[in-house]
Write an enzyme that holds these catalytic residues in place. Sequence first.
Site, short mmCIF file in Angstrom:
data_model
loop_
_atom_site.label_atom_id
_atom_site.label_comp_id
_atom_site.label_asym_id
_atom_site.label_seq_id
_atom_site.Cartn_x
_atom_site.Cartn_y
_atom_site.Cartn_z
CG ASP A 199 -1.36 -2.65 -2.41
OD1 ASP A 199 -1.57 -2.86 -1.20
OD2 ASP A 199 -0.90 -3.52 -3.17
CG ASN A 248 -2.12 2.24 3.25
OD1 ASN A 248 -1.62 2.91 2.35
ND2 ASN A 248 -3.40 2.31 3.56
NE ARG A 252 3.50 -3.78 0.03
CZ ARG A 252 3.21 -3.64 -1.25
NH1 ARG A 252 4.17 -3.70 -2.16
NH2 ARG A 252 1.98 -3.42 -1.63
CG HIS A 305 -4.30 1.13 7.27
ND1 HIS A 305 -4.05 0.74 5.97
CD2 HIS A 305 -4.30 -0.03 8.00
CE1 HIS A 305 -3.92 -0.58 5.92
NE2 HIS A 305 -4.05 -1.06 7.14
CB SER A 358 -10.76 -5.82 -0.88
OG SER A 358 -9.93 -6.60 -0.04
CD GLU A 382 -10.96 -10.39 -1.88
OE1 GLU A 382 -10.97 -9.13 -1.92
OE2 GLU A 382 -11.74 -11.08 -2.56
CG ASN A 383 -8.63 -5.41 2.70
OD1 ASN A 383 -8.91 -4.37 2.11
ND2 ASN A 383 -7.51 -6.08 2.41
CD1 TRP A 384 -14.91 -8.61 4.87
CD2 TRP A 384 -14.87 -7.92 7.00
NE1 TRP A 384 -15.89 -7.66 5.02
CE2 TRP A 384 -15.90 -7.22 6.31
CE3 TRP A 384 -14.66 -7.66 8.36
CZ2 TRP A 384 -16.71 -6.28 6.95
CZ3 TRP A 384 -15.48 -6.71 8.98
CH2 TRP A 384 -16.48 -6.04 8.28
NE ARG A 408 -5.05 -6.55 4.90
CZ ARG A 408 -4.40 -5.60 4.29
NH1 ARG A 408 -4.18 -4.46 4.91
NH2 ARG A 408 -3.95 -5.76 3.07
C1 FPP Z 1 -3.79 -1.28 1.10
O1 FPP Z 1 -2.56 -1.31 1.76
C2 FPP Z 1 -4.71 -0.36 1.75
C3 FPP Z 1 -5.79 -0.72 2.47
C4 FPP Z 1 -6.19 -2.12 2.70
C5 FPP Z 1 -6.63 0.30 3.11
C6 FPP Z 1 -6.73 1.61 2.38
C7 FPP Z 1 -7.37 2.56 3.28
C8 FPP Z 1 -7.06 3.84 3.42
C9 FPP Z 1 -6.10 4.56 2.59
C10 FPP Z 1 -7.71 4.64 4.48
C11 FPP Z 1 -9.21 4.38 4.56
C12 FPP Z 1 -9.97 5.32 3.75
C13 FPP Z 1 -11.32 5.43 3.76
C14 FPP Z 1 -11.98 6.63 3.25
C15 FPP Z 1 -12.21 4.35 4.24
P1 FPP Z 1 -2.13 -2.64 2.47
O2 FPP Z 1 -2.55 -2.55 3.89
O3 FPP Z 1 -2.67 -3.81 1.70
O4 FPP Z 1 -0.58 -2.55 2.37
P2 FPP Z 1 0.45 -3.70 2.00
O5 FPP Z 1 0.22 -4.04 0.55
O6 FPP Z 1 1.75 -3.01 2.24
O7 FPP Z 1 0.19 -4.84 2.94
#
Ligand code: FPP
Length: 239
Positions: free
Chosen positions: A20, A22, A24, A37, A65, A67-69, A71
């Site tokens: 988590d 990325n 931020r 990412h 996840s 839920e990520n859809w 975005r």
């Molecule tokens: C959470 O950070 C991270 C994700 C939703 C994606 C994680 C994906 C990767 C590290 C790369 C993909 C890897 C593979 C192998 C498919 P966030 O975006 O929720 O960050 P935030 O909490 O700062 O908003």
Amino acid sequence: MIERAPVATGVPRHVAIIMDGNRRWARTHGYPALEGHRRGMEALERTIDAAQRTGITMLTVYAFSEENWSREGGEVFGLFGLAESFARDKAASLAARGVRVRMIGRRDRLPRGVVEAFRALEDRTVSCTAMTLTIAVDYGARTELRDACRALARDVADGRLAPDQIDEDAIAGKLWTAGMPDPDLVVRTGGELRLSNFLLYQCAYAELWSTLEPWPEFDAATLDRAVDAYATRERRFGR
Ligand code: FPP
């Protein structure tokens, strides 16, 4: 009831990671979300190496996840592009290092290129035994449990199973993680303290460790801190 003897702590056999922070990280450094990412992908590659050197034999990461859809479309498809490149570009080096790759989660909503690239990677690494890397994509623990309940109900309805035979093992055997040992340690980056619908059944007795560091900054030193913290815990599995 599965017998769980208190195990010697030390190096955890199975580490699950909620990657988590990325976006931020990207915001803090003035980059678009996708760059966060991309750096997160580099952190994942570092972490696979570090985990293998540490003696961790199972690594499970939460990449996307359900839920990520929700975005923005560009971010979602950018993420899938990164995932597909990972599956295609890293296949040879993962296989050479003995890393078996598995993908868990729903496949029916993913772009075909991602599904095909991961299927090819799974096939190529199926006999690797040094480490298992499980990548959760379009994953949600409640959906996984719902599908397990449906599969058990079908077995009962078809006379293959009696209701009283539904025990912990029967449920675990219907999950996407069937055959894998439960995580010993769950690591979450980015400072939040929740499981966010990740491996809810499997993490019943997992030790939890969290760091404020965002995922793109994760490295071998952070993994060492998590493993050191784990080694100080006394695991009693509720006894
Ligand atoms: C959470 O950070 C991270 C994700 C939703 C994606 C994680 C994906 C990767 C590290 C790369 C993909 C890897 C593979 C192998 C498919 P966030 O975006 O929720 O960050 P935030 O909490 O700062 O908003």
